[in-house]
Scaffold this motif. Structure first.
Motif, PDB file in Angstrom:
ATOM      1  N   GLU A  74     -51.780 -10.333 -66.553  1.00  0.00           N
ATOM      2  CA  GLU A  74     -51.098 -11.490 -67.135  1.00  0.00           C
ATOM      3  C   GLU A  74     -51.369 -12.780 -66.361  1.00  0.00           C
ATOM      4  OE1 GLU A  74     -46.936 -10.718 -67.582  1.00  0.00           O
ATOM      5  OE2 GLU A  74     -47.241  -8.839 -68.684  1.00  0.00           O
ATOM      6  N   LEU A  75     -52.148 -12.681 -65.296  1.00  0.00           N
ATOM      7  CA  LEU A  75     -52.379 -13.845 -64.438  1.00  0.00           C
ATOM      8  C   LEU A  75     -53.079 -14.981 -65.179  1.00  0.00           C
ATOM      9  CD1 LEU A  75     -53.365 -12.492 -60.916  1.00  0.00           C
ATOM     10  CD2 LEU A  75     -51.456 -14.004 -61.499  1.00  0.00           C
ATOM     11  N   GLU A  76     -54.088 -14.658 -65.982  1.00  0.00           N
ATOM     12  CA  GLU A  76     -54.813 -15.706 -66.700  1.00  0.00           C
ATOM     13  C   GLU A  76     -53.859 -16.510 -67.590  1.00  0.00           C
ATOM     14  OE1 GLU A  76     -58.989 -15.891 -68.992  1.00  0.00           O
ATOM     15  OE2 GLU A  76     -57.459 -14.752 -70.074  1.00  0.00           O
ATOM     16  N   GLU A  77     -53.005 -15.805 -68.325  1.00  0.00           N
ATOM     17  CA  GLU A  77     -52.048 -16.477 -69.202  1.00  0.00           C
ATOM     18  C   GLU A  77     -51.098 -17.360 -68.405  1.00  0.00           C
ATOM     19  OE1 GLU A  77     -48.459 -15.393 -72.384  1.00  0.00           O
ATOM     20  OE2 GLU A  77     -49.799 -13.816 -71.630  1.00  0.00           O
ATOM     21  N   GLU A  78     -50.623 -16.856 -67.275  1.00  0.00           N
ATOM     22  CA  GLU A  78     -49.664 -17.620 -66.477  1.00  0.00           C
ATOM     23  C   GLU A  78     -50.309 -18.851 -65.835  1.00  0.00           C
ATOM     24  OE1 GLU A  78     -46.636 -17.223 -66.688  1.00  0.00           O
ATOM     25  OE2 GLU A  78     -46.463 -15.200 -67.514  1.00  0.00           O
TER      26      GLU A  78
ATOM     27  N   GLY B 271     -52.795 -20.443 -67.144  1.00  0.00           N
ATOM     28  CA  GLY B 271     -52.926 -21.363 -68.278  1.00  0.00           C
ATOM     29  C   GLY B 271     -51.636 -22.121 -68.522  1.00  0.00           C
ATOM     30  N   ASP B 272     -50.508 -21.420 -68.439  1.00  0.00           N
ATOM     31  CA  ASP B 272     -49.205 -22.082 -68.609  1.00  0.00           C
ATOM     32  C   ASP B 272     -48.969 -23.131 -67.521  1.00  0.00           C
ATOM     33  OD1 ASP B 272     -48.737 -20.502 -70.798  1.00  0.00           O
ATOM     34  OD2 ASP B 272     -47.422 -19.086 -69.765  1.00  0.00           O
ATOM     35  N   LEU B 273     -49.407 -22.818 -66.296  1.00  0.00           N
ATOM     36  CA  LEU B 273     -49.252 -23.766 -65.195  1.00  0.00           C
ATOM     37  C   LEU B 273     -50.076 -25.029 -65.445  1.00  0.00           C
ATOM     38  CD1 LEU B 273     -48.313 -24.560 -62.331  1.00  0.00           C
ATOM     39  CD2 LEU B 273     -50.295 -23.297 -61.448  1.00  0.00           C
ATOM     40  N   LEU B 274     -51.312 -24.843 -65.880  1.00  0.00           N
ATOM     41  CA  LEU B 274     -52.167 -26.000 -66.157  1.00  0.00           C
ATOM     42  C   LEU B 274     -51.589 -26.835 -67.305  1.00  0.00           C
ATOM     43  CD1 LEU B 274     -55.685 -24.309 -65.883  1.00  0.00           C
ATOM     44  CD2 LEU B 274     -54.637 -25.901 -64.264  1.00  0.00           C
TER      45      LEU B 274
END
Length: 243
Positions: free
Chosen positions: A178-182, A184-187
Motif C-alpha cells: 500500500e506504500l505507493e498509494e499512500e 501518492g496521497d502525500l504528494l
C-alpha cells in the motif's frame, strides 16, 4: 508565407509513395510524446532566457501542430485551417470586452465564459476537461482548483498542513503493498498545500530540481568524490548550499 511553406513540407514528408519513410508512417499516438517533449523544451528555453534556443524550440512545437493537423486532414477529420479558425473564434469569444460589446473583462469574465463552454459538455462533472496527459503535479492542482470552485475545499492553510501530517503517519504504518498509494496521497496533499499558498507546485518542483542539480554537480566535481563517505558528501553539500 512561412506557415504555408511548413504545411507544404509536411505534406511532402507524409506522401505514402515519395515521402519520408519515418514521417509517412507516424500516427497521432506515436507523435503525441514528441508534442509533449517539445512543449517542455520551449518552457526550458524560457526558463534559461535563451532566445536563440527559444526560436528553435517554438519552431519544433509549431511543427507538432502542423504534423497533427496534416494527419487529421488525411483522415478527413479536420484541417490546419480548422485549428487556426477554432482558436481564433475561442479567443474572440473569451474576450468580448475587446472584440464585442462587453463593458468588463479580465480573468473573472474569462472563467465565466469557460464555465459556460464546459456546461455544453455532456460530462457535467466539475472535473470535466482536465487532461489526463498533464504532468501529475499540474493535473492534481487543476483537479483541486476545479473541486474548490464547488466549495469542496479547506477553509484555510491549516487543513492541508494537517493532511500532510496525516499522510506521513499513514505511510509509516502502511504495509509494503500500500506504500505507493499512500505516497501518492502525500504528494496530492503537498500539491493542495502549495495551492493554498498560491504556489504553482509544478514550477516549484522544477526550481527545486534545478537547485539540486546545480549543487550536486558542484560537489560531484570535487576530487575523490566517488571514494568519499556519505558524511563527507554531506559536508560538501552543506558548503554547496552556503555558496
Amino acid at each position: 508565407m512561412s506557415l504555408e511553406r511548413l504545411v507544404d513540407i509536411m505534406k511532402r514528408l507524409r506522401d505514402p509513395v515519395s515521402g519520408c519513410e519515418w514521417d509517412s508512417v507516424q500516427t497521432f499516438e506515436t507523435i503525441a510524446p514528441y508534442t509533449i517533449e517539445e512543449a517542455y523544451e520551449v518552457a526550458d528555453a524560457i526558463n534559461r532566457r535563451d532566445m536563440d534556443s527559444l526560436v528553435d524550440e517554438l519552431g519544433d512545437l509549431q511543427l507538432q501542430v502542423v504534423f497533427h493537423a496534416r494527419m487529421a486532414e488525411e483522415a478527413g477529420h479536420f484541417s490546419l485551417a480548422d485549428v487556426l479558425n477554432g482558436i481564433s473564434d475561442k479567443l474572440e469569444r473569451r474576450h468580448p470586452h475587446i472584440f464585442g460589446d462587453a463593458q468588463e473583462g479580465g480573468h473573472h469574465l474569462w472563467e465565466v465564459i469557460k464555465a459556460e463552454e464546459r456546461s455544453k459538455n455532456p460530462d457535467k462533472s466539475a472535473l470535466a476537461g482536465v487532461a489526463q496527459a498533464l504532468p501529475a503535479l499540474e493535473r492534481a492542482a487543476k483537479l483541486q482548483k476545479r473541486a474548490a470552485q464547488t466549495g469542496f475545499d479547506w477553509p484555510d492553510i491549516e487543513g492541508p498542513k494537517a493532511k500532510i501530517r496525516e499522510e506521513l503517519d499513514e505511510i509509516a504504518e502502511a504495509p509494503a503493498d500500500e506504500l505507493e498509494e499512500e505516497v501518492g496521497d502525500l504528494l496530492f496533499a503537498a500539491v493542495n498545500f502549495a495551492r493554498h499558498l498560491k504556489i504553482d507546485p509544478e514550477e516549484a518542483l522544477r526550481k527545486a530540481n534545478r537547485k539540486f542539480e546545480k549543487r550536486f554537480r558542484a560537489i560531484e566535481a570535487t576530487p575523490g568524490f566517488q571514494q568519499m563517505s556519505l558524511a563527507e558528501m554531506e559536508a560538501l553539500w552543506v558548503e554547496a548550499k552556503k555558496a
